[in-house]
Design an enzyme around this catalytic site. Structure first.
Site, PDB file in Angstrom:
ATOM      1  N   SER A 185       0.805  -1.227   0.000  1.00 15.43           N
ATOM      2  CA  SER A 185       0.000   0.000   0.000  1.00 15.43           C
ATOM      3  C   SER A 185       0.837   1.275   0.000  1.00 15.43           C
ATOM      4  O   SER A 185       0.359   2.319  -0.450  1.00 15.43           O
ATOM      5  CB  SER A 185      -0.974   0.011   1.186  1.00 15.43           C
ATOM      6  N   GLU A 200       3.165   1.390  10.459  1.00 16.44           N
ATOM      7  CA  GLU A 200       3.648   0.032  10.219  1.00 16.44           C
ATOM      8  C   GLU A 200       3.915  -0.783  11.493  1.00 16.44           C
ATOM      9  O   GLU A 200       3.927  -2.006  11.435  1.00 16.44           O
ATOM     10  CB  GLU A 200       4.929   0.069   9.375  1.00 16.44           C
TER      11      GLU A 200
END
Length: 183
Positions: free
Chosen positions: A15, A88
């Site tokens: 992404s 993340e």
């Protein structure tokens, strides 16, 4: 992490390629060796929940991965790293590393990457196309439906001329199982 502030790069393979979420000065196709793109992370936040996990990409050991490298302005270094860690490292299924990559113009760079932690409970390992498709077609998290994530990734891989046959098979199989939520 030691970084050359004039050459700070971030590698995207999922992404981040289509939704980096940060400012960058340069975007280049890049090739990372020693790790491969894999739909191997159970998503408990962005594309699923702990009770009904989705699947997202991780960099798993072995092979190589074509993706995108983003060059970040020195004055944006801290803000970008903070943003990426928040994005993340939500459940720490990824490990932050600096690895060497090659840009499409042949330059070798050092880039910030997030690889999957094979010892983490969210690591899905190797799944069959059918197992992955069932999960992708039915999972939703805070960033939306897992099917949208796979679709967007495949669209951007195709635009870059990158074939990921296994992910393409998962996408086709998941489309056959997917029923869009009511509007």
């Amino acid at each position: 992490m030691t970084v050359d502030m004039n050459e700070f790069w971030v590698f995207g393979y999922g992404s981040l390629m289509w939704n980096p979420g940060f400012e960058f000065e340069e975007r280049q196709p890049a090739h990372l060796f020693g790790f491969r793109r894999a739909l191997c992370v159970r998503s408990w936040v962005h594309r699923g929940t702990e009770e009904k996990p989705g699947l997202v990409l991780g960099l798993d050991r072995g092979g190589s991965c074509r993706g995108v490298a983003f060059r970040i302005a020195p004055q944006n270094y801290e803000a970008v790293v903070d943003y990426l860690r928040e994005r993340e490292l939500v459940t720490h299924v990824y490990k932050e590393r600096t690895l060497s990559a090659t840009l499409s113009d042949g330059r070798r760079i050092t880039t910030l990457v997030y690889i999957c932690d094979r010892a983490h409970q969210q690591f899905a390992g190797s799944l069959t196309v059918e197992e992955a498709a069932r999960t992708v077609s039915a999972s939703i998290g805070k960033s939306g439906h897992n099917m949208d994530y796979v679709r967007n990734t495949l669209i951007h891989l195709r635009e870059m001329g990158i074939r990921d046959h296994w992910l393409e098979d998962v996408g086709r199989a998941a489309e056959g199982l997917y029923s869009a939520p009511p509007a």
